[in-house]
Design an enzyme around this catalytic site. Structure first.
Site, PDB file in Angstrom:
ATOM      1  N   ARG A 102       0.841  -1.195   0.000  1.00 53.87           N
ATOM      2  CA  ARG A 102       0.000   0.000   0.000  1.00 53.87           C
ATOM      3  C   ARG A 102       0.881   1.253   0.000  1.00 53.87           C
ATOM      4  NH1 ARG A 102      -5.345   1.090   3.279  1.00 53.87           N
ATOM      5  NH2 ARG A 102      -5.419  -1.149   3.323  1.00 53.87           N
ATOM      6  N   THR A 106      -1.085   7.591  -1.109  1.00 58.11           N
ATOM      7  CA  THR A 106      -2.362   7.449  -1.838  1.00 58.11           C
ATOM      8  C   THR A 106      -3.254   6.378  -1.212  1.00 58.11           C
ATOM      9  OG1 THR A 106      -1.471   5.735  -3.284  1.00 58.11           O
ATOM     10  CG2 THR A 106      -1.170   8.016  -3.998  1.00 58.11           C
ATOM     11  N   ASP A 198      -2.476 -10.447  11.341  1.00 57.70           N
ATOM     12  CA  ASP A 198      -1.660 -10.159  10.159  1.00 57.70           C
ATOM     13  C   ASP A 198      -1.024 -11.461   9.659  1.00 57.70           C
ATOM     14  OD1 ASP A 198       0.642  -9.475   8.506  1.00 57.70           O
ATOM     15  OD2 ASP A 198       0.198  -7.418   9.072  1.00 57.70           O
ATOM     16  N   ASP A 201       2.868 -11.434   8.892  1.00 56.34           N
ATOM     17  CA  ASP A 201       3.681 -11.374  10.110  1.00 56.34           C
ATOM     18  C   ASP A 201       3.659 -12.709  10.853  1.00 56.34           C
ATOM     19  OD1 ASP A 201       4.604  -8.840   9.756  1.00 56.34           O
ATOM     20  OD2 ASP A 201       3.130  -7.887  11.055  1.00 56.34           O
TER      21      ASP A 201
HETATM   22  C1  PRP Z   1      -2.053  -8.806   3.467  1.00 60.24           C
HETATM   23  C2  PRP Z   1      -2.642  -9.999   2.794  1.00 60.24           C
HETATM   24  C3  PRP Z   1      -3.216  -9.413   1.533  1.00 60.24           C
HETATM   25  C4  PRP Z   1      -3.650  -8.040   1.982  1.00 60.24           C
HETATM   26  C5  PRP Z   1      -5.130  -8.047   2.193  1.00 60.24           C
HETATM   27  O1  PRP Z   1      -0.834  -8.475   2.926  1.00 60.24           O
HETATM   28  O2  PRP Z   1      -1.732 -11.030   2.587  1.00 60.24           O
HETATM   29  O3  PRP Z   1      -2.288  -9.333   0.479  1.00 60.24           O
HETATM   30  O4  PRP Z   1      -3.027  -7.782   3.248  1.00 60.24           O
HETATM   31  O5  PRP Z   1      -5.592  -6.760   2.456  1.00 60.24           O
HETATM   32  P1  PRP Z   1      -6.539  -5.994   1.447  1.00 60.24           P
HETATM   33  O6  PRP Z   1      -7.550  -6.983   0.946  1.00 60.24           O
HETATM   34  O7  PRP Z   1      -7.162  -4.923   2.299  1.00 60.24           O
HETATM   35  O8  PRP Z   1      -5.691  -5.447   0.341  1.00 60.24           O
HETATM   36  P2  PRP Z   1       0.029  -7.237   3.483  1.00 60.24           P
HETATM   37  O9  PRP Z   1      -0.320  -5.996   2.708  1.00 60.24           O
HETATM   38  O10 PRP Z   1      -0.098  -7.161   4.973  1.00 60.24           O
HETATM   39  O11 PRP Z   1       1.495  -7.630   3.075  1.00 60.24           O
HETATM   40  P3  PRP Z   1       2.390  -8.883   3.547  1.00 60.24           P
HETATM   41  O12 PRP Z   1       1.760 -10.121   2.955  1.00 60.24           O
HETATM   42  O13 PRP Z   1       3.717  -8.567   2.967  1.00 60.24           O
HETATM   43  O14 PRP Z   1       2.413  -8.925   5.045  1.00 60.24           O
HETATM   44  N1  URA Z   2      -4.139  -8.386   6.006  1.00 64.04           N
HETATM   45  C1  URA Z   2      -3.948  -9.335   6.947  1.00 64.04           C
HETATM   46  O1  URA Z   2      -2.899  -9.978   6.996  1.00 64.04           O
HETATM   47  N2  URA Z   2      -4.924  -9.559   7.834  1.00 64.04           N
HETATM   48  C2  URA Z   2      -6.083  -8.886   7.822  1.00 64.04           C
HETATM   49  O2  URA Z   2      -6.953  -9.138   8.664  1.00 64.04           O
HETATM   50  C3  URA Z   2      -6.264  -7.894   6.825  1.00 64.04           C
HETATM   51  C4  URA Z   2      -5.280  -7.670   5.919  1.00 64.04           C
END
Ligand code: PRP
Ligand code: URA
Length: 208
Positions: A102, A106, A198, A201
């Site tokens: 993200r 933005t 998460d 994590d």
């Molecule tokens: C998590 C997850 C998805 C996203 C979901 O990844 O694995 O990709 O969040 O959220 P959304 O539907 O609101 O976009 P994250 O952005 O935490 O990255 P990571 O897998 O590197 O921890």
């Molecule tokens: N990404 C995660 O890993 N967990 C949530 O609940 C939402 C977004």
């Protein structure tokens, strides 16, 4: 196309272990890996087949083979936790990678890494990510994969929120979505409730 909620007893049992905040990295990974195998069986059920002549030790018959190559696309990072389980069931699958993060200003998901096999335009592409929260990451990843030529796309997620499911249905009505479980809602931080926290994590041991 269609949204499928699996509600499978074995998946639900393992998912409850993953949801437990006391579950550590090793058990979290192991259960995700096992769930991925079960999900792979379900997600691949509708893959198209064509006839193939085969000579058995007894006679010749018309068997079946998959029409297209299969490409798994984990959304980095957490999607990586589903790859081995899917590969166990579809060992000939090629693997493409897409990293979505993200943008702090933005708040839009932006691609930070991408590498795909060159058969993307004629493959059955299965995008995998444990979490479908707002759906922003998955919707953007799918849009970027389509721009690179992919036409036959499925999205497989472990836990979905209604908001994410709605977004995928709206932005990518041609994509089959499979979620193992549909949760209640998102909280004010965009986490799935009840969810599992998460996923990235917990999978990689990078939580505080
Ligand atoms: C998590 C997850 C998805 C996203 C979901 O990844 O694995 O990709 O969040 O959220 P959304 O539907 O609101 O976009 P994250 O952005 O935490 O990255 P990571 O897998 O590197 O921890
Ligand atoms: N990404 C995660 O890993 N967990 C949530 O609940 C939402 C977004």
């Amino acid at each position: 196309m269609a949204t499928t909620i699996l509600n499978h007893p074995l998946i639900d049992h393992k998912l409850t272990i993953m949801r437990n905040k006391e579950t550590g990295t090793k058990e979290f990974r192991q259960n995700l890996d096992e769930i991925a195998m079960l999900m792979a069986y379900e997600v691949t059920k509708g893959l198209p087949l064509k006839n193939k002549e085969v000579e058995t030790p007894i006679c010749t018959m018309t068997g079946k083979e998959l029409v297209r190559p299969v490409v798994l696309v984990p959304i980095l990072r957490a999607g990586l936790g589903l790859v081995d389980g899917f590969k166990a069931i579809v060992p000939h699958a090629k693997v493409g990678h897409i990293g979505m993060a993200r943008n702090e200003e933005t708040l839009e998901p932006e691609e930070y890494y991408a590498k795909f096999p060159n058969c993307l335009d004629h493959a059955d592409v299965i995008v995998v990510d444990p979490m479908l929260a707002t759906g922003g990451s998955a919707a953007a990843a799918i849009a970027n994969i389509k721009k690179r030529g992919a036409k036959y796309i499925k999205l497989a997620c472990l836990v979905g929120a209604p908001e994410g499911v709605d977004l995928i249905e709206k932005e990518h009505p041609d994509v089959d979505l499979v979620v193992a479980a549909l949760d209640e809602k998102l909280n004010e931080l965009g986490y799935i409730v009840p969810g599992l926290g998460d996923a990235g994590d917990r999978l990689f041991g990078t939580e505080e």
